[in-house]
Design an enzyme around this catalytic site. Structure first.
Site, short mmCIF file in Angstrom:
data_model
loop_
_atom_site.label_atom_id
_atom_site.label_comp_id
_atom_site.label_asym_id
_atom_site.label_seq_id
_atom_site.Cartn_x
_atom_site.Cartn_y
_atom_site.Cartn_z
N GLY A 1 0.80 -1.22 0.00
CA GLY A 1 0.00 0.00 0.00
C GLY A 1 0.83 1.26 0.00
O GLY A 1 0.32 2.34 0.31
N GLY A 2 2.12 1.15 -0.36
CA GLY A 2 2.95 2.35 -0.48
C GLY A 2 3.18 3.08 0.83
O GLY A 2 3.53 4.26 0.82
N SER B 1 4.95 -5.41 -2.57
CA SER B 1 5.08 -3.97 -2.77
C SER B 1 5.68 -3.30 -1.53
O SER B 1 6.80 -3.62 -1.15
CB SER B 1 3.72 -3.38 -3.16
OG SER B 1 3.85 -2.09 -3.69
#
Length: 532
Positions: A120-121, A200
């Site tokens: 989710g960055g 991610s």
């Protein structure tokens, strides 16, 4: 007589095992057993609610109720940057953990543990409530799966000099790992066999946990499998001060009492200004503004440097990426080279004119329809995907082997879904998650082709066999699927990685020369552009 004795022992074990209540010292939780032989404990607190004076603070132990609490529903998800005010599904009170285990597991089972960090960055929890059922079944009921939430955006990554402890989102992750060390035996897990997973920003978190505190081995984890590790820009505490100043000023909080003022605001008020702003001197905001920072405590240097100097925990690792990892992030309307460069500068503000010119030369536009709307979308996607995802993963694979990690593996995921290809995404960022977990276990995030009778149905058992083998034995080949390729260890000279193909086929491939040269360049400027 012996047969009767063994039968009685087995029945006794089952009676003990199917009781879904666990005693965690000051709290007891009752989970839910399912017909497929899995027991789930959902919504367990691993830390105190980060509210009031605990807002923007490191996580603390959960409160004791000395009662039995239901664990039949996942806790609320942490609030995202750029999202609406808190709803029924989101809250600041979000530090919850879910545990999935075979129903017949006991405290003596000592099963390997898969501890998954969602992406989710660092600005959202984008893979909440993943269900471990598929992986446990694929492992022949031989593992325990743990998922959890951690604070993101300003709630997890705001800084203000020495007034706020930095990197609290990462500290949440470590708190959850410590919870596993303390309690996982109650669920049948082995605290000395914990494999980190993540996609991610979750994969980035794996790399950051590996280099945390100067690469100190805390014994919290023992191997890691990372999908699409992300190297975004990382600032120092001083360089990130503008974020706090802007955030607090918009809320009417300033001066020496700014922090106390922020703690007195409601989360609804905070969300009205929780939107990304440009880096100083830039015209456009980055996709992800709030990020981990170098604080000379949890993080002491850029990630590229830490791996270059061997200051990381030496554990067996899998790193890899998708063929078109940049397409879901870049503006589809990018129509000129100038627009491409503006996007890249918005994400990496320290890119120089000379560096951008070099990148432009390395990545000629594959689209010959210019001038037309979106004709530079694939060009900017290729740059961003390599710079932020593919090249960092290859770098870590190489560093691990260089510093003596024998079981270092790399892959490229090139499984094409017809709908994703038709939309122009190719094989997009973290597409493999639906296969690793199984399409029914990713909360509606799986392409149709991964379900029964779909073109990619067969990739699911193939990749699950590799992943569960690695989780169980630190080697993806131990129980690999019949007919699948032997996954060779990464070799710098060979540049060899496993290729997942459409329909579940697998072969070893050599990283192509263009990617090798592009990654050499990006790795050479990584510290200059402050990539973590």
């Amino acid at each position: 007589m012996r047969a009767v004795f063994l039968l009685l022992c087995q029945l006794f074990s089952l009676v003990v095992a199917v009781l879904p209540s666990v005693d965690l010292s000051c709290n007891k939780y009752t989970g839910v057993s399912t017909p497929d032989g899995i027991t789930k404990w959902l919504g367990i607190r691993y830390a105190a609610p980060p509210l009031g004076n605990l807002r923007f603070m490191p996580p603390e132990d959960p409160p004791c109720s000395h009662s039995t609490l239901p664990a039949d529903q996942s806790g609320k998800i942490c609030i995202s940057t750029g999202s609406s005010p808190p709803s029924d599904g989101t809250s600041e009170d979000c530090l919850f953990i879910d545990v999935f285990a075979p129903t017949n597991a006991t405290q003596e089972s000592g099963l390997p543990v898969f501890f998954f960090i969602q992406g989710g960055g660092f600005n959202s929890d984008s893979n909440p409530n993943m269900d471990g059922t598929g992986l446990i079944v694929a492992s022949a009921y031989s593992m325990v799966v743990v998922t959890f939430n951690y604070r993101v955006g300003p709630y997890g990554f705001i800084t203000d000099g020495d007034k706020v402890k930095a990197n609290n989102g990462l500290r949440d992750q470590r708190k959850a790992m410590e919870w596993v060390q303390k309690h996982i035996t109650q669920f049948g897990g082995d605290p000395d066999h914990v494999v980190l997973g993540g996609d991610s920003a979750g994969a980035a978190s794996i790399s950051l946990q590996m280099v945390a505190y100067g690469g100190e081995d805390s014994g919290l984890f023992h191997a890691a499998a990372a999908e699409s590790v992300s190297f975004g820009p990382v600032l120092t505490i001083e360089e990130s001060q503008y974020q706090f100043d802007n955030f607090s000023a918009k809320l009417g909080c300033s001066g020496s009492g700014a922090l106390a003022c922020l703690r007195n605001k409601t989360s609804t008020e905070l969300q009205t200004v929780n939107v990304p702003i440009p880096y100083p001197g830039e015209s456009e905001a980055p996709l992800y503004m709030w990020n981990p920072v170098i604080d000379d405590d949890f993080l002491v240097d850029y990630t590229y440097n830490m791996f270059a100097y061997g200051k990381f925990v030496k554990i067996p690792v899998i790193f890899g990426d998708d063929t078109n990892g940049g397409t879901v992030f870049t503006p589809q309307g990018t129509s000129t080279l100038a627009e491409s460069n503006t996007f890249l500068r918005a994400q990496f503000p320290d890119l120089t004119k000379d560096q951008l010119e070099e990148i432009d030369d390395m990545y000629p536009n594959p689209n010959d329809t210019c001038p037309s709307t979106g004709c530079y979308w694939r060009q900017v996607s290729n740059v961003y995907g390599d710079m932020r995802y593919t090249c960092p993963g290859l770098y870590i694979s190489s560093a691990a082997r260089h510093y003596g990690v024998r079981n270092s593996f790399n892959y490229r995921y090139n499984v094409e879904d017809p709908q994703q290809v038709a939309a122009g995404y190719g094989v997009p960022h973290t597409a493999e998650l639906a296969a690793i977990w199984g399409p029914d276990n990713v909360q509606g995030g799986a392409p149709q082709s991964y379900y029964a009778n779909g073109t990619n149905e067969d990739v699911v058992p193939v990749i699950q066999a590799y992943w569960t083998s690695f989780i169980l034995t630190f080697d993806p080949n131990t129980y690999r699927y019949p007919g699948s390729a032997k996954w060779e260890k990464w070799d710098d000279d060979k540049q060899n990685r496993l290729l997942f193909q459409t329909g579940g086929k697998t072969i070893m491939e050599t990283v192509d020369e263009d990617t090798q040269s592009h990654c050499e360049y990006f790795q050479s400027i990584g510290v200059d552009i402050k990539q973590r």
